[in-house]
Structure formats: structure tokens, C-alpha cells
Design an enzyme around this catalytic site. Structure first.
Site, PDB file in Angstrom:
ATOM      1  N   TRP A  72      39.080  36.761  43.978  1.00 38.24           N
ATOM      2  CA  TRP A  72      38.472  38.207  43.457  1.00 38.24           C
ATOM      3  C   TRP A  72      36.978  37.703  44.331  1.00 38.24           C
ATOM      4  CZ3 TRP A  72      40.379  42.651  43.369  1.00 38.24           C
ATOM      5  CH2 TRP A  72      42.078  42.713  41.909  1.00 38.24           C
ATOM      6  N   ASP A 112      30.845  38.818  37.736  1.00 32.92           N
ATOM      7  CA  ASP A 112      31.706  39.401  37.259  1.00 32.92           C
ATOM      8  C   ASP A 112      32.294  39.123  35.914  1.00 32.92           C
ATOM      9  OD1 ASP A 112      33.629  40.801  37.500  1.00 32.92           O
ATOM     10  OD2 ASP A 112      34.632  41.032  39.700  1.00 32.92           O
ATOM     11  N   LYS A 144      40.553  45.020  31.746  1.00 32.02           N
ATOM     12  CA  LYS A 144      41.372  44.019  31.022  1.00 32.02           C
ATOM     13  C   LYS A 144      40.624  43.897  29.728  1.00 32.02           C
ATOM     14  CE  LYS A 144      42.275  43.345  35.587  1.00 32.02           C
ATOM     15  NZ  LYS A 144      41.307  42.922  36.659  1.00 32.02           N
TER      16      LYS A 144
HETATM   17  C1  LIG Z   1      40.412  43.112  38.720  1.00 28.01           C
HETATM   18  C2  LIG Z   1      39.949  41.965  38.167  1.00 28.01           C
HETATM   19  C3  LIG Z   1      38.937  42.827  39.718  1.00 28.01           C
HETATM   20  C4  LIG Z   1      39.065  43.968  40.246  1.00 28.01           C
HETATM   21  O1  LIG Z   1      39.662  45.368  39.574  1.00 28.01           O
HETATM   22  P1  LIG Z   1      39.780  46.524  39.637  1.00 28.01           P
HETATM   23  O2  LIG Z   1      39.470  47.562  38.451  1.00 28.01           O
HETATM   24  O3  LIG Z   1      41.298  46.724  40.279  1.00 28.01           O
HETATM   25  O4  LIG Z   1      38.400  47.503  41.325  1.00 28.01           O
HETATM   26  C5  LIG Z   1      37.675  42.081  39.821  1.00 28.01           C
HETATM   27  N1  LIG Z   1      36.966  40.952  39.625  1.00 28.01           N
HETATM   28  C6  LIG Z   1      37.685  40.330  38.273  1.00 28.01           C
HETATM   29  C7  LIG Z   1      37.416  39.890  37.967  1.00 28.01           C
HETATM   30  C8  LIG Z   1      39.351  41.138  38.557  1.00 28.01           C
HETATM   31  O5  LIG Z   1      40.079  40.482  37.177  1.00 28.01           O
END
Ligand SMILES: *Cc1c(COP(=O)(O)O)cnc(C)c1O
Length: 360
Positions: free
Chosen positions: A101, A174, A198
């Protein structure tokens, strides 16, 4: 058979929340209308949005000089939105490449014409440890330092006590896969974002927490990615994701009732230890992350054999333990132990691993 869902996202939601959704789905608060049907301009929804925002501020101890925005477009949307809003002084970003990511965020900023310097990466050991900057970083040089706090696919985390040094530079995090799973000090960051699916709500909502003075959008930033209209119109300049915001409100309420983020972290530490303790003893299943860097929410492990891993996925599924296959980019196995996963789920997984180990 009790089913436990270890999916990395969309993921398990708290059972009492699911029950409340079911109960009030046909008629929200006695209104005779569903949350799926009402206008976002109703008082009822405005109250839901306000309360959710207040609860987030309280749970995360967000200082007053930060905005909380309810966006769409997921984590991936923020890969573009963050540079477009925050990187226009130097147009230069320092980034720690800690995995899938983080690399994705680097690619997107690059594509938009920003310079991205990878100031640390752990590609060489397949991202099983965390990178740190190889030099002293300064805000005179870079708009910010970007870190993926929890690496969902690789199972590593910059916990609050091992954050990269950020005395002279704005830190952006993030937090998609460990949002409200462990305590962070919001003041350590210029911006935090998290896709909801998540650990907070169904897919469709992305939370952005940003220090007000940092917002300087580039001229051609599309409105949907520009933080300014979100700030001015309280995340309501167009139709917001009504249902995910409603569920996020229920989940934050659930978390408050449970004792808040500190209590949640204690539970998560206990829960993760159930699995890590087993893995550290096992002769068959191994986790390769150093203890200080281990994720509480996404635990990766493997037998070292693709065939045996696949057999375990099959065995786990038969026993009601769902989605323990590792991400397609790294293989192996992964169990996501988000806030809503009860400790019984981790214990059931360990029982299943143990049984498999004894018979294979
Ligand atoms: C899942 C995830 C993403 C991407 O998320 P989307 O909502 O599918 O665009 C980005 N960063 C992390 C750390 C993730 O776990």
C-alpha cells in the site's frame, strides 16, 4: 458451527451493531423510513453525522485545530487527495516504502507530477520489517513524510512508540487497517486517513483527520478530492455515503460503551498474543516479523509450503474459519483480528492450527 470471519477487508463488524442495523433497517428511530431511503439533508441524518464526528473526536482525542472529514474513494482515493491538498509548497514527498500500500501511494503521487523520494524501504527482506529514513528529514525540503502505519498485507506496524522521527517534518499516516485498534497521539501527525471497511464500517466511507493549516489544494484538484469543500460544508457539499456513516456511528458508540480506544487496545493485544504465542512455539507455522513491529490487526504466517498453506485454508474453511488465505501478492496465510473479532475467534483459529499441525 460458529463462523469467524478473518477477512482483511471488508471485514467483521461487531455483532451488537449488526443486530441493531437489522432491527432498525425498515424504520430508523421510528420514522417509518429506512436509513437506506432518507435524505442526507434531514435533521435525523445531520444528527447522526454530527454525533459520529463528536464520538470520533472524543475516542481519538482529536485536538481542535484538526478537521474530521467524511470522504469517499477509499484509501486509494487518499493516495491522490493527500498530495493534491498537502504537497504544493515543495511538490516533494518523502515516503517510507513498507509494502504494497505504501508503494501504491508513491505511484499515485508520482503519476500526479509530485516528486516522491523513497527515503527507506525493506523490499529486500520482502517487507517483513519496517523501513526508517536513511537521513535526517526536514520540512524545508519536503512537504511531508508519508508512512503506512499498519501494513495490512505484510503484518507490520509503526506503533506509537516506534514511529519514524518527525521533529522537523510533517508526518502523514495511512491508518486504514488499524484505525481505533490502538492508541496514537493525533498531534504526531499532520494528517491521518483510514478507509472504513477494515475496522469501522462497510466500504464506501473514508475518514480523514487533517490539521487545518496544512490544507492548500492545487488549483485543478477535483472537488471530490479537495478538502476545502468538505471543511466548508461539513462533509455535505454533495451526497455523503449515508449508510456507512450511520454504521460508523453505531461502531463508535459500541467502542465508547466498551471503554474506548485504550481498552480496545488492551483487548487487541491479548487477542493477538493468543495467535503469536502459538506461532512462536509451532514447528509448522511461522511468523517472521520482529516482536516490536508486529501488527495487532493483521497477522501473517506460513508453513513455507504453498501446498500445505492451501491445505490449511481448506481445513480452516471446513471448520468455519473464513478468509485465512494471504494476500495474492505475497501468498501464505493471514488472519485479520480487527476490533470486532472476539478473542474466541483467535482461540478457535489456534485450536484449528494445532489440530492441523498434529495431523500433517
Ligand atoms: C485496504 C488498504 C488500502 C486501500 O483501500 P481501498 O479503500 O481499497 O482503496 C490502503 N491502505 C491500506 C493500509 C489498506 O489496508
Amino acid at each position: 458451527m460458529t463462523v469467524y470471519n478473518f477477512s482483511a477487508g471488508p471485514a467483521v463488524l461487531p455483532k451488537p451493531v449488526m443486530e441493531q442495523i437489522q432491527k432498525e433497517l425498515p424504520s430508523l428511530q421510528g420514522s417509518g423510513m429506512s436509513i437506506l431511503e432518507i435524505s442526507h439533508r434531514t435533521k435525523r441524518f445531520e444528527d447522526i453525522l454530527d454525533t459520529t464526528k463528536q464520538d470520533l473526536k472524543e475516542l481519538l482525542q482529536i485536538p481542535d485545530n484538526y478537521e474530521v472529514l467524511f470522504c469517499q474513494g477509499g484509501g486509494t482515493g487518499q493516495f491522490a487527495a493527500v498530495p493534491l491538498n498537502l504537497a504544493n509548497h515543495h511538490r516533494k514527498i518523502a515516503l517510507l516504502d513498507s509494502g504494497h500500500w505504501a508503494s501504491g501511494a508513491a505511484d499515485e503521487a508520482n503519476r500526479l507530477g509530485y516528486t516522491v523520494d523513497i527515503v527507506g524501504n525493506t523490499k529486500a527482506n520482502k517487507y517483513q520489517s519496517l523501513p526508517y529514513p536513511d537521513q535526517k528529514l526536514s520540512g524545508d525540503q519536503y512537504d511531508y513524510l508519508y508512512a503506512t502505519l499498519n501494513n495490512t498485507i505484510e503484518g507490520t506496524t509503526y506503533h506509537r512508540d516506534i514511529l519514524p522521527e518527525h521533529n522537523d517534518i510533517t508526518l502523514v499516516g495511512d491508518m486504514s487497517s488499524n484505525f481505533m485498534a490502538e492508541r496514537y497521539n493525533v498531534n504526531d501527525f499532520g494528517l491521518i486517513f483510514a478507509g472504513a471497511q477494515k475496522n469501522l464500517a462497510p466500504a464506501g466511507l473514508t475518514i480523514v483527520i487533517v490539521r487545518k493549516d496544512l490544507i492548500h489544494p492545487a488549483a485543478h484538484t477535483p472537488k471530490m478530492l479537495n478538502y476545502e469543500p468538505y471543511v466548508k460544508k461539513d462533509s455535505m457539499f454533495n451526497t455523503p455515503p449515508v449508510f456507512p456513516i450511520y454504521v460508523a456511528g453505531l461502531v463508535t458508540k459500541w467502542l465508547k460503551d466498551l471503554g474506548g480506544v485504550d481498552e480496545m487496545e488492551k483487548i487487541n493485544r491479548k487477542k493477538a498474543a493468543v495467535l503469536y504465542d502459538y506461532l512462536d512455539e509451532s514447528k509448522m507455522f511461522k511468523n517472521h516479523v520482529a516482536k516490536a513491529e508486529r501488527s495487532l490487526t493483521n497477522i501473517t504466517f506460513s508453513t513455507g509450503s504453498d501446498d500445505l498453506d492451501a491445505q490449511f485454508v481448506e481445513f480452516a474453511t471446513q471448520n468455519g474459519l473464513m478468509s485465512v488465505k494471504g494476500h495474492r501478492s505475497v501468498g501464505g496465510l493471514r488472519a485479520s483480528l480487527y476490533n470486532a473479532m472476539p478473542i474466541e475467534g483467535a482461540k478457535a483459529l489456534v485450536d484449528c492450527l494445532h489440530q492441523f499441525e498434529q495431523t500433517h
